[in-house]
Design a protein around this motif. Structure first.
Motif, PDB file in Angstrom:
ATOM      1  N   UNK A 195       0.826  -1.207   0.000  1.00  0.00           N
ATOM      2  CA  UNK A 195       0.000   0.000   0.000  1.00  0.00           C
ATOM      3  C   UNK A 195       0.862   1.260   0.000  1.00  0.00           C
ATOM      4  N   UNK A 196       0.388   2.261  -0.715  1.00  0.00           N
ATOM      5  CA  UNK A 196       0.991   3.591  -0.677  1.00  0.00           C
ATOM      6  C   UNK A 196       0.256   4.374   0.405  1.00  0.00           C
ATOM      7  N   UNK A 197       1.017   5.039   1.265  1.00  0.00           N
ATOM      8  CA  UNK A 197       0.407   5.752   2.391  1.00  0.00           C
ATOM      9  C   UNK A 197       0.959   7.163   2.502  1.00  0.00           C
ATOM     10  N   UNK A 198       0.222   7.962   3.230  1.00  0.00           N
ATOM     11  CA  UNK A 198       0.628   9.335   3.549  1.00  0.00           C
ATOM     12  C   UNK A 198       0.543   9.489   5.065  1.00  0.00           C
ATOM     13  N   UNK A 199       1.635   9.884   5.689  1.00  0.00           N
ATOM     14  CA  UNK A 199       1.675  10.046   7.140  1.00  0.00           C
ATOM     15  C   UNK A 199       0.744  11.179   7.555  1.00  0.00           C
ATOM     16  N   UNK A 200      -0.048  10.925   8.612  1.00  0.00           N
ATOM     17  CA  UNK A 200      -1.032  11.912   9.065  1.00  0.00           C
ATOM     18  C   UNK A 200      -0.863  12.338  10.523  1.00  0.00           C
ATOM     19  N   UNK A 201      -0.117  11.563  11.309  1.00  0.00           N
ATOM     20  CA  UNK A 201      -0.014  11.928  12.717  1.00  0.00           C
ATOM     21  C   UNK A 201       0.961  11.053  13.477  1.00  0.00           C
ATOM     22  N   UNK A 202       1.041  11.323  14.767  1.00  0.00           N
ATOM     23  CA  UNK A 202       1.974  10.654  15.664  1.00  0.00           C
ATOM     24  C   UNK A 202       1.212   9.994  16.803  1.00  0.00           C
ATOM     25  N   UNK A 203       1.396   8.688  16.978  1.00  0.00           N
ATOM     26  CA  UNK A 203       0.828   7.971  18.120  1.00  0.00           C
ATOM     27  C   UNK A 203       1.746   8.149  19.319  1.00  0.00           C
TER      28      UNK A 203
END
Length: 156
Positions: free
Chosen positions: A71-79
């Motif tokens: 899968x191609x993904x885009x980072x959205x946040x930090x856990x």
């Protein structure tokens, strides 16, 4: 290469390496979490791996997600940031790593779901089923923090 995870184990070998790694929480439209069944340990885990020279942490997360899931993904946040020295990983080549992981969230933007040589299975899992799966305590902690929808990231 095989690996053995130790957690809070006085018999664990002493670390000789520290590698920054990224893991990523990916969910589908129904909120199910994507997990891999690791080929080396048989436990279920988030996609992720060590950062390589010349890439940022976000680039590492994107690359590892693509390599391990297709899968191609885009980072959205930090856990959160996980650097508990009680988590040690011993590899068959002699490396003994103190884990240092930055767990991110990301959204899927393309690609086709597939497993890799690092996993024997890959699946979107409902949160209610997580307790039924063999998951390492450090992975379980990341999943728990993600599910808590914390206002601030976890820092350890």
């Amino acid at each position: 290469m095989t690996r053995t995870d130790y957690y809070d184990d006085p018999a664990a070998p002493q670390p000789n390496s520290l590698v920054v790694a990224a893991s990523t929480v990916l969910t589908d439209d129904n909120g199910r979490i994507l997990l891999l069944k690791r080929a080396d340990s048989g436990t279920w885990a988030l996609p992720g791996g060590g950062i390589e020279f010349g890439e940022s942490l976000a680039q590492c997360a994107v690359r590892e997600a693509r390599e391990e899931t297709g899968l191609d993904v885009e980072v959205t946040g930090l856990v959160g940031i996980y650097s508990d020295p009680r988590h040690v990983i011993a590899y068959s080549d002699g490396e003994v790593r103190q884990q240092f992981n930055v767990c991110l969230t990301a959204r899927i933007v393309g690609g086709e779901l597939r497993s890799s040589t690092e996993s024997t299975a890959i699946a979107f899992v409902e949160a209610s089923r997580l307790d039924q799966l063999p998951i390492h305590p450090t992975q379980r902690l990341r999943l728990s923090h993600y599910q808590q929808d914390r206002a601030t990231p976890y820092l350890d």
